[in-house]
Design a protein around this motif. Sequence first.
Motif, short mmCIF file in Angstrom:
data_model
loop_
_atom_site.label_atom_id
_atom_site.label_comp_id
_atom_site.label_asym_id
_atom_site.label_seq_id
_atom_site.Cartn_x
_atom_site.Cartn_y
_atom_site.Cartn_z
N TRP A 1 0.81 -1.22 0.00
CA TRP A 1 0.00 0.00 0.00
C TRP A 1 0.84 1.27 0.00
O TRP A 1 0.43 2.29 -0.56
CB TRP A 1 -0.93 0.01 1.21
N GLU A 2 2.00 1.25 0.62
CA GLU A 2 2.81 2.46 0.69
C GLU A 2 3.23 2.93 -0.69
O GLU A 2 3.10 4.11 -1.04
CB GLU A 2 4.04 2.25 1.57
N ASP A 3 3.73 1.99 -1.50
CA ASP A 3 4.11 2.35 -2.87
C ASP A 3 2.88 2.77 -3.68
O ASP A 3 2.95 3.70 -4.50
CB ASP A 3 4.80 1.17 -3.56
N PHE A 4 1.78 2.06 -3.46
CA PHE A 4 0.53 2.42 -4.14
C PHE A 4 0.13 3.85 -3.81
O PHE A 4 -0.22 4.63 -4.69
CB PHE A 4 -0.58 1.45 -3.73
N GLY A 5 0.19 4.19 -2.51
CA GLY A 5 -0.19 5.53 -2.08
C GLY A 5 0.68 6.61 -2.68
O GLY A 5 0.20 7.67 -3.08
N LYS A 6 1.98 6.35 -2.75
CA LYS A 6 2.89 7.33 -3.35
C LYS A 6 2.59 7.51 -4.84
O LYS A 6 2.66 8.63 -5.37
CB LYS A 6 4.33 6.91 -3.12
N SER A 7 2.26 6.45 -5.50
CA SER A 7 1.90 6.52 -6.91
C SER A 7 0.64 7.35 -7.10
O SER A 7 0.54 8.15 -8.05
CB SER A 7 1.70 5.10 -7.47
#
Length: 285
Positions: A241-247
């Motif tokens: 989710w962290e990478d998803f959120g940054k994207s």
Amino acid sequence: MLQEFFSTYYLVIFVGVVIIILFVLNLIHRRQQIAYEEATDGYYHYKFRLNKKSQLTPEQYKRISVGAVYSQQQTAFLNSLETGLEEDKVMNIVNNWWGLTNAEEAIAKLEYLDKKGFAYYFPSAYKAFLTEDEEQKRQILLDGLATNKPLSEEEQEMLEEDLEKAYNQQENLADTYEELLEDKVIRNKEDIPRYGVTGWDCGRLNFLARLCYDAGYISEQQAWVYIDKAYFLAKKTFTGWEDFGKSYVIGRAMWGGEGSENSGIADIASHLCSDPESPWVQMPL
């Protein structure tokens, strides 16, 4: 008799005063709430709104959570297909923000987000962002988006529209680059393609499907088709989710540019990654 009359008279006055005070206090509270929502553009960083009547399975809840940033921004339910937003707000977003007025337009926009979205423009827009020479920018975008085959008039118009979109996206990225650094969304330019903008596409596809369902433009079954598409694309693209959120935040910055509350969106994404009550913390992508 006279004493009883005055007792009743004063009781009525007292009750009336209490009612007026309660009404005024409620009015003040509502105005403060409206002022807060306007000042923060509706962001609630600390509170998750959950539908107590939700009957979603944990798996469905996880898939709905792909649109959690958008849900938080609009103060919608996180855990149901229904957004829980007032009808006039749903229709305002769908009609005025997205320009959708019927089922045909809704399906066309959802299909666009699914098959094209910002990810289509991103490789060219990012390359153009890396150079400061205007002629090179235009050539990079043309090389990335144009084809060698002859174009019809309609296809030429579409290409020109795509070139304008890509140019605006790379310009917005340049304008918000320092902000993305300050908000710790990225550490350097190399992080931008690492995260990309697929999270933004998935989040919008997810939440727009829910809005279109609320608006009566698509069925429950149709809504889940697009929600599932967004989820499986996100799952295939990101490790968590962290990478998803940054994207998602990068994509929104490229959409809105400077002055579009990007720090607020980054805050929402960060909170979703850290709060124990968040679906992003409770359920891995």
